[in-house]
Design an enzyme around this catalytic site. Structure first.
Site, PDB file in Angstrom:
ATOM      1  N   ASP A  47       0.846  -1.106  -0.006  1.00  0.00           N
ATOM      2  CA  ASP A  47       0.014  -0.003   0.010  1.00  0.00           C
ATOM      3  C   ASP A  47       0.946   1.080  -0.007  1.00  0.00           C
ATOM      4  OD1 ASP A  47      -2.399   1.622   0.252  1.00  0.00           O
ATOM      5  OD2 ASP A  47      -3.370   0.563   1.878  1.00  0.00           O
ATOM      6  N   TRP A  48       0.420   2.385  -0.260  1.00  0.00           N
ATOM      7  CA  TRP A  48       1.063   3.599  -0.657  1.00  0.00           C
ATOM      8  C   TRP A  48       2.150   3.994   0.798  1.00  0.00           C
ATOM      9  CZ3 TRP A  48      -0.583   1.215  -4.214  1.00  0.00           C
ATOM     10  CH2 TRP A  48      -0.512   1.890  -5.679  1.00  0.00           C
TER      11      TRP A  48
END
Length: 930
Positions: free
Chosen positions: A703-704
């Site tokens: 995920d970012w």
């Protein structure tokens, strides 16, 4: 092959929403409203339909989203009380929709208009029925809360329900929400009808009107159990921690818990839902083969209106040595629309392997194995988990379905729930120690590691040579230097100029050297609710995950996602960052709207249907968040402490189905640690289970700005060495891969030997194999397929308010002078720039402009946006005809962002636009003591 038809897309989405609406109550019946009925609509959410939850999963730019009231008015089937509507509209002028300030700050609900007795009585006198619309939202970084105005009704909502239900004979309450709410108020106020309509995307308001007026029937069934009280959920005492949540309820999640231990605490059972007709469901017979059971159900519409029925099959396995839930969903199906008196026979096949339990303790003598314990397996068929009737049973001998090896077991001791003695079919609660880890995953990694032979140097091979069978992937990747390998595991974004404007990330060919090897640049975009493009480009806003699960119709959801696949292909997006397939462990998880259900089989089948539909057009979805993203509060650091059995049977099962049945090609790990390892650095999760035991061949991304860790250490965003070692292939995202803009430890790890070149090669191979299957490969090779040609000529979803994108970059002095002549200054002009900065920090944007209007009192605004956010509006009067300067602050957190200039009126002349740095990120951190 489908063609991209926005009208057909919208019609199918509208049908899907109706099929997902869940009718919990319909006394009278109140619904559907009679043709020509006069309807009073209460609740300010009648004007602000929630198409989705908040955060990255909901940031889809779309055109006008019709409200439910608009849908009712457009239907022509009912007459909406105009006087009541006008009273609301007048009040809203001074009480506008509150969007909150900044990320994750939108309130859970909007202020309600106080209702006077006079208003309600007058509306009742003019109307045949009332609709009360209650709206809720939550989302990424913002869980719901057990407070009024969130999970609980607000005081003003209770007052509204009391007044309306007390003065109208017919009342329908409509719940426009991403997940379930407290429902004790139903028996308190006793409205005639209660309808969950969830969040239905851009077509949701129209679809709800279809259901209320009888143009469509509510076809949904609950994908979650609704308990009497929030404290009744088994995870209630282990939700919301800042650092660690235990999972002592183990496999007993949702109905598995309630039907086994606490049936009296349920208000509405899993799988329940009414429609506008009635059905008779008869079991025909049960057949037994060597590896499966089969059964049929005859469904007859016994009512007076057409409709569809959902039939569910549950199994009660023998308690044995492991303990089992009293019911577990093992198959489901949905009829076509049946006319009154019409009958359809549904057939079900249940592989015995689906009924197996995972033995993480060795209680059966087969530790780390999927086991069918000996005994009687009883099947139930019905229309919800509670009302399903016994239809037969199968006696099986103990069978080892699959022998595996321990992986992801906990290191923190805790006790877990299991059934004790049965009293009238309800079990007492007992607890046992959860088995702890006995195998160190780092030892396993070290034993299996085959070290790389080193770089061969550039031999002229291209990735296309692998596609054509001229060289192997290993031979191709051996050409890459260590520096190349460090670059390829870094995705770039957000809003990278290397891919479709406004999307979440670019990966693969993110440097010139990688491109020279023929590695294309792949594009990914949020998310489960449709394509998010932060530059303002419009996309189709999809119904939310909970609604789609409630359809119990994977075929319909797949048909809808074929259009999503075409839209992705049209916008040159290779993978959508969705579906989200975490389990609804607790009703307050803010991202439950993105996810499907408390049940892993229903979740997995929905995910597989979406993936298979996307794959028809060469694109795919990135299933997420792998795994145990059960809350948003402190989501980067809150550890899930969970047994291996619960992981395997509940929290990983939907991912396994998506991999094995849906052919998943891309997976996103979660932010949180699981049993000691942040998921992006969990070797056992990603290598032992995902790639090894499931045979997964795709790529894995973080995920970012996620964290990874070494054993016993805290998670860090720079620890890509641990990430690659675990076989999480991509770190998402950095502003610039080649310069190692976030200063990760990839090169350091290679140098120190904490990660081997072979592991980087492995991740590079996973990325390249993904790209070989993606449209990005065709784009790089300049191949326009017939599909791509047709899509380029197909209608766009954009309303024409987007504009050409100009890409610019700051110089060595961290400054940039824009070409002001490119910026349109006529009324309605939109001009967009993709800006790349070399240094993160605080910038100022300086505009030099003047009026050319001859009217001294003219108002001449020029609005400037950074990505989706308004920086401000420079407004001159017509009298300001000398050059003026206006400044805006611009925060450059990422290496790339968008600036958009919107001229609301003609009459301004723009002489210059300059962007220059004020303070670097390092200076800002020093200033604030970080």
């Amino acid at each position: 092959m489908k063609i991209f038809d926005p009208g057909a897309y919208a019609a199918l989405a509208r049908r899907t929403v109706a099929e997902g609406c869940v009718l919990l109550r319909n006394d009278g019946p109140v619904l559907p409203f009679a043709q020509g009925a006069k309807v009073a609509v209460f609740g300010r959410s009648q004007f602000n339909y929630y198409k989705s939850g908040t955060g990255s999963g909901g940031l889809v730019n779309t055109g006008h989203v019709p409200s439910i009231t608009e849908g009712l008015e457009a239907s022509g089937a009912v007459k909406v009380d105009a006087k009541l509507k006008a009273e609301y509209e007048s009040w809203i002028v001074d009480h506008p929709f509150d969007e909150g300030q900044g990320w994750a700050n939108e309130p859970w609900y909007q202020e309600e208009m106080p209702l006077s007795e006079e208003t309600v009585l007058a509306a009742a006198g003019r109307s045949d029925a009332a609709v009360v619309i209650l709206g809720r939202t939550a989302g990424e970084d913002k869980d719901s809360s057990n407070l009024e105005g969130s999970y609980l009704l607000a005081g003003a909502e209770r007052d509204m329900l009391k007044a309306v239900c007390g003065n109208f004979e017919k009342v329908a309450v409509v719940l426009n929400t991403g997940g379930i709410l407290d429902m004790k108020w139903v028996e308190e106020y006793r409205p005639g009808a209660v309808l969950y309509v969830w969040q239905g995307g851009q077509e949701g308001g129209l679809a709800v009107a279809d259901v209320l007026t009888g143009k469509a029937a509510p076809g949904g069934r609950l994908s979650d159990t609704i308990a009497k009280d929030i404290g009744d959920y088994p995870a209630a005492e282990n939700f919301g921690s800042e650092s660690r949540n235990l999972y002592p309820e183990d496999i007993y999640v949702g109905y598995r818990y309630f039907e086994t231990f606490a049936p009296e605490k349920v208000l509405y059972t899993f799988g329940f839902g009414l429609t506008y007709t009635t059905f008779d469901v008869k079991h025909i017979g049960i057949g037994v083969a060597a590896t499966e059971a089969s059964m049929e159900a005859e469904v007859t519409n016994t009512g007076s209106r057409p409709g569809r029925q959902v039939v569910q099959v549950y199994c009660e396995a023998p308690q044995g040595k492991l303990g089992k839930p009293a019911r577990a969903l093992c198959a489901f199906g949905k009829t076509r629309e049946l006319a009154p008196g019409e009958t359809e026979t549904l057939s079900f096949t249940v592989p015995f392997a689906r009924l197996a339990s995972y033995d993480d303790s060795g209680a059966t003598g087969r530790k780390s194995a999927w086991v069918l314990e000996a005994g009687e397996y009883t099947f139930y068929i019905g229309t919800d988990v509670r009302s399903a009737k016994k239809v037969g049973s199968v006696t099986l001998e103990e069978t080892v379905v699959e022998q595996l090896e321990e992986a992801c077991a906990p290191v923190t001791a805790f006790d877990r729930l299991r059934p004790g003695t049965s009293e009238g079919g309800v079990y007492t609660k007992e607890y046992e120690p959860a088995p702890l880890r006995t195998v160190n995953p780092m030892d396993r990694r070290n034993e299996k590691l085959v070290k790389s032979e080193g770089c061969t140097g550039d031999k002229g091979y291209k990735l296309s040579d692998v596609a054509e069978g001229k060289v192997t992937m290993d031979e191709f990747l051996a050409q890459l230097t260590d520096a190349d390998l460090c670059c390829i595991v870094r995705g770039e974004g957000m809003c990278s100029p290397k891919v479709t404007p406004g999307t979440a990330g670019a990966f693969g060919g993110v440097t010139k050297r990688l491109l020279d090897f023929g590695i294309p640049t792949g594009c990914c975009a949020d998310g489960p609710s449709g394509i998010r493009m932060d530059c303002g480009t419009h996309a189709f806003a999809m119904p939310n995950g909970t609604l789609m699960a409630c359809t119990f119709d994977p075929e319909l959801v797949g048909e809808l996602y074929e259009y999503e696949g075409l839209e992705l292909r049209k916008n040159k997006v290779d993978t959508l960052l969705g579906p989200g397939i975490n389990i609804h462990r607790h009703p307050l998880n803010g991202r439950n709207f993105e996810y499907f259900s408390e049940d892993p089989l229903l979740t997995g089948e929905m995910a597989a249907a979406q993936l298979l539909a996307l794959h028809k057009y060469g694109v795919t979805g990135t299933i997420k968040h792998f795994a145990c993203n059960s809350q948003e509060f402190h989501r980067h650091d809150v550890e899930a402490v969970i047994s291996e059995r619960a992981l395997r049977e509940i929290y990983l099962k939907a991912f396994e189905i998506a991999v094995k049945e849906g052919g998943a090609r891309s997976i996103m790990t979660s932010y949180n640690p699981i049993n000691g390892f942040w998921s992006a650095s969990s070797y056992d999760l990603l290598t032992t289970i995902l790639h090894g035991q499931w045979g997964y061949k795709g790529m894995v991304m973080t995920d970012w700005w996620a964290k990874s860790n070494d054993q016993g250490q805290e998670g860090e965003r720079t620890n890509t060495a641990a990430m690659v070692r675990a076989q999480n292939d991509l770190y998402m995202v950095v502003p610039d891969s080649e310069s190692n803009a976030l200063h990760d430890n990839s090169a350091e790890g290679l140098s120190k030997g904490t990660v081997d070149r072979a592991e980087f090669i492995r991740s590079a191979a996973n990325i390249c194999n993904f790209l070989l299957q993606s449209p990005a490969m065709l784009r790089m090779r300049g191949i326009e397929s017939e599909l791509d040609k047709a899509l380029s000529e197909a209608p766009s979803l954009d309303d024409g308010d987007s504009a050409e994108m100009f890409y610019v970059q700051t110089g060595e002095d961290n400054a940039l002078d824009f070409d002001a002549s490119l910026i349109g200054m006529s009324k309605g002009d939109n001009t967009r720039f993709g800006v790349s900065i070399k240094e993160q920090g605080l910038y100022k944007l300086i505009l030099t402009l003047r009026s050319t209007d001859q009217n001294d009192v003219s108002q001449l605004p020029l609005s400037v946006f950074q990505d989706r956010n308004l920086l401000g509006t420079a407004t001159l009067t017509g009298a300001q005809r000398d050059w003026e300067t206006v400044e805006f602050n611009v925060m450059g957190f990422s290496g790339n962002f968008y600036l958009r200039f919107f001229a609301a009126q003609t009459g301004l002349e723009l002489k210059g636009v300059r962007l220059e740095i004020v303070k670097t990120m390092a200076e800002l951190q020093k200033e604030f003591g970080q």
